[in-house]
Design a protein around this motif. Structure first.
Motif, PDB file in Angstrom:
ATOM      1  N   THR A 173      37.046   3.002   0.021  1.00 16.78           N
ATOM      2  CA  THR A 173      37.413   2.003  -0.988  1.00 16.78           C
ATOM      3  C   THR A 173      36.671   0.704  -0.700  1.00 16.78           C
ATOM      4  N   ASP A 174      36.462  -0.043  -1.762  1.00 14.47           N
ATOM      5  CA  ASP A 174      35.824  -1.359  -1.674  1.00 14.47           C
ATOM      6  C   ASP A 174      36.437  -2.227  -2.769  1.00 14.47           C
ATOM      7  N   ARG A 175      37.402  -3.047  -2.390  1.00 15.20           N
ATOM      8  CA  ARG A 175      38.160  -3.877  -3.332  1.00 15.20           C
ATOM      9  C   ARG A 175      38.787  -3.008  -4.425  1.00 15.20           C
ATOM     10  N   ASP A 176      38.267  -3.053  -5.659  1.00 14.30           N
ATOM     11  CA  ASP A 176      38.868  -2.285  -6.761  1.00 14.30           C
ATOM     12  C   ASP A 176      38.055  -1.024  -7.084  1.00 14.30           C
ATOM     13  N   ARG A 177      37.288  -0.540  -6.096  1.00 14.51           N
ATOM     14  CA  ARG A 177      36.466   0.653  -6.321  1.00 14.51           C
ATOM     15  C   ARG A 177      36.795   1.728  -5.288  1.00 14.51           C
ATOM     16  N   ILE A 178      36.548   2.980  -5.699  1.00  9.26           N
ATOM     17  CA  ILE A 178      36.734   4.125  -4.819  1.00  9.26           C
ATOM     18  C   ILE A 178      35.557   5.071  -5.024  1.00  9.26           C
ATOM     19  N   LEU A 179      35.116   5.696  -3.945  1.00  8.31           N
ATOM     20  CA  LEU A 179      34.024   6.666  -4.027  1.00  8.31           C
ATOM     21  C   LEU A 179      34.624   8.047  -4.295  1.00  8.31           C
ATOM     22  N   LEU A 180      34.212   8.654  -5.414  1.00 11.42           N
ATOM     23  CA  LEU A 180      34.719   9.976  -5.793  1.00 11.42           C
ATOM     24  C   LEU A 180      33.573  10.907  -6.142  1.00 11.42           C
ATOM     25  N   VAL A 181      33.845  12.196  -5.998  1.00 13.80           N
ATOM     26  CA  VAL A 181      32.880  13.249  -6.273  1.00 13.80           C
ATOM     27  C   VAL A 181      33.354  14.020  -7.507  1.00 13.80           C
ATOM     28  N   CYS A 182      32.427  14.244  -8.444  1.00 16.40           N
ATOM     29  CA  CYS A 182      32.740  14.993  -9.666  1.00 16.40           C
ATOM     30  C   CYS A 182      32.418  16.467  -9.459  1.00 16.40           C
ATOM     31  N   HIS A 183      33.397  17.315  -9.774  1.00 17.50           N
ATOM     32  CA  HIS A 183      33.225  18.771  -9.755  1.00 17.50           C
ATOM     33  C   HIS A 183      33.327  19.285 -11.189  1.00 17.50           C
ATOM     34  N   ARG A 184      32.585  20.335 -11.492  1.00 17.99           N
ATOM     35  CA  ARG A 184      32.658  20.954 -12.822  1.00 17.99           C
ATOM     36  C   ARG A 184      32.838  22.459 -12.656  1.00 17.99           C
ATOM     37  N   ASP A 185      33.879  22.983 -13.295  1.00 22.58           N
ATOM     38  CA  ASP A 185      34.137  24.416 -13.282  1.00 22.58           C
ATOM     39  C   ASP A 185      33.017  25.113 -14.041  1.00 22.58           C
ATOM     40  N   PRO A 186      32.272  26.028 -13.394  1.00 21.63           N
ATOM     41  CA  PRO A 186      31.135  26.657 -14.062  1.00 21.63           C
ATOM     42  C   PRO A 186      31.533  27.589 -15.210  1.00 21.63           C
ATOM     43  N   ASP A 187      32.765  28.077 -15.199  1.00 20.55           N
ATOM     44  CA  ASP A 187      33.208  28.996 -16.252  1.00 20.55           C
ATOM     45  C   ASP A 187      33.757  28.276 -17.472  1.00 20.55           C
ATOM     46  N   HIS A 188      34.489  27.184 -17.243  1.00 22.76           N
ATOM     47  CA  HIS A 188      35.182  26.513 -18.350  1.00 22.76           C
ATOM     48  C   HIS A 188      34.626  25.131 -18.681  1.00 22.76           C
ATOM     49  N   GLY A 189      33.826  24.565 -17.776  1.00 19.62           N
ATOM     50  CA  GLY A 189      33.263  23.241 -18.021  1.00 19.62           C
ATOM     51  C   GLY A 189      34.198  22.091 -17.717  1.00 19.62           C
ATOM     52  N   ASP A 190      35.423  22.384 -17.230  1.00 18.71           N
ATOM     53  CA  ASP A 190      36.364  21.318 -16.884  1.00 18.71           C
ATOM     54  C   ASP A 190      35.796  20.490 -15.740  1.00 18.71           C
ATOM     55  N   GLU A 191      36.003  19.174 -15.799  1.00 19.71           N
ATOM     56  CA  GLU A 191      35.551  18.277 -14.743  1.00 19.71           C
ATOM     57  C   GLU A 191      36.731  17.547 -14.124  1.00 19.71           C
ATOM     58  N   TRP A 192      36.601  17.283 -12.812  1.00 19.70           N
ATOM     59  CA  TRP A 192      37.592  16.498 -12.107  1.00 19.70           C
ATOM     60  C   TRP A 192      36.899  15.733 -10.996  1.00 19.70           C
ATOM     61  N   TRP A 193      37.525  14.620 -10.607  1.00 20.92           N
ATOM     62  CA  TRP A 193      36.981  13.727  -9.577  1.00 20.92           C
ATOM     63  C   TRP A 193      37.945  13.706  -8.401  1.00 20.92           C
ATOM     64  N   ILE A 194      37.395  13.823  -7.177  1.00 22.07           N
ATOM     65  CA  ILE A 194      38.216  13.835  -5.971  1.00 22.07           C
ATOM     66  C   ILE A 194      37.485  13.101  -4.843  1.00 22.07           C
ATOM     67  N   PRO A 195      38.242  12.654  -3.834  1.00 26.43           N
ATOM     68  CA  PRO A 195      37.576  12.093  -2.658  1.00 26.43           C
ATOM     69  C   PRO A 195      36.731  13.172  -1.979  1.00 26.43           C
ATOM     70  N   PRO A 196      35.598  12.795  -1.402  1.00 34.78           N
ATOM     71  CA  PRO A 196      34.737  13.790  -0.767  1.00 34.78           C
ATOM     72  C   PRO A 196      35.437  14.455   0.411  1.00 34.78           C
ATOM     73  N   GLY A 197      35.346  15.771   0.435  1.00 27.39           N
ATOM     74  CA  GLY A 197      35.979  16.530   1.506  1.00 27.39           C
ATOM     75  C   GLY A 197      35.963  18.000   1.166  1.00 27.39           C
ATOM     76  N   GLY A 198      36.546  18.789   2.038  1.00 29.06           N
ATOM     77  CA  GLY A 198      36.574  20.215   1.769  1.00 29.06           C
ATOM     78  C   GLY A 198      37.295  21.013   2.836  1.00 29.06           C
ATOM     79  N   ARG A 199      37.150  22.298   2.707  1.00 33.85           N
ATOM     80  CA  ARG A 199      37.846  23.288   3.516  1.00 33.85           C
ATOM     81  C   ARG A 199      37.335  23.300   4.957  1.00 33.85           C
ATOM     82  N   VAL A 200      38.269  23.487   5.875  1.00 32.85           N
ATOM     83  CA  VAL A 200      37.924  23.671   7.280  1.00 32.85           C
ATOM     84  C   VAL A 200      37.150  24.979   7.415  1.00 32.85           C
ATOM     85  N   GLU A 201      36.023  24.924   8.110  1.00 34.13           N
ATOM     86  CA  GLU A 201      35.190  26.108   8.345  1.00 34.13           C
ATOM     87  C   GLU A 201      35.221  26.474   9.827  1.00 34.13           C
ATOM     88  N   PRO A 202      34.927  27.732  10.154  1.00 30.20           N
ATOM     89  CA  PRO A 202      35.018  28.177  11.556  1.00 30.20           C
ATOM     90  C   PRO A 202      34.203  27.337  12.539  1.00 30.20           C
TER      91      PRO A 202
END
Length: 170
Positions: free
Chosen positions: A17-46
């Motif tokens: 975050t930076d004052r009134d801003r947040i860094l987000l990543v846009c994802h798009r479902d390849p089958d339906h085209g739906d988009e959503w924004w989330i904080p950068p991150g992901g699944r734990v890998e081995p």
């Protein structure tokens, strides 16, 4: 009686975050085209040695930034009934970072390859017209926590998809 197993998914993410801003990543479902924004991150890998390693790796892949992380600031649980998946999400404070924004570090063959579409600093006011997860990124308490430097770890609760009454788990 056979009951389908519940899949468990642990996700680690960074909160920039930076004052009134947040860094987000846009994802798009390849089958339906739906988009959503989330904080950068992901699944734990081995190969990840810790949740912090997971968050740093995912942040670099999805944003091009090398982040310094110090502590867990939010814990979120989410139950996705259609896929019988229990999600545990841990959000970490990003204390500092270096680098230039890019989404070109996602390895080919990775689950996010071709799904991550953009990374942007977004003003709080810009979140209103977007699908943003978790939803509490729009809440006053989140922005007050950000202004206060995320003073404590907060459990944000358990949320659920609507339950299909036919899903008995058998």
């Amino acid at each position: 009686v056979y009951k389908r197993q519940i899949e468990h998914r642990v996700r680690a993410a960074g909160v920039f975050t930076d004052r009134d801003r947040i860094l987000l990543v846009c994802h798009r479902d390849p089958d339906h085209g739906d988009e959503w924004w989330i904080p950068p991150g992901g699944r734990v890998e081995p190969a990840d040695h810790s949740l912090f390693d997971t968050a740093r790796r995912e942040i670099f892949e999805e944003t091009g930034l090398v982040a310094q992380l110090s502590r867990i600031i939010y814990i979120r649980e989410f139950r996705e009934h259609p896929t019988r998946t229990y999600h545990l999400e841990l959000f970490m404070a990003v204390d500092s970072y270096a680098g230039e924004l890019t989404i070109t570090n996602i390895p080919e063959g990775d689950l996010d390859y071709g799904i991550v579409r953009d990374v942007q600093w977004l003003k709080r006011s810009e979140l209103e017209g977007l699908v943003v997860w978790p939803e509490w990124l729009r809440e006053d308490w989140f922005w007050q926590d950000a202004a206060d430097g995320f003073p404590e770890t907060r459990y944000t609760g358990m949320s659920h998809d609507p339950v299909d009454p036919r899903d008995t788990g058998e």
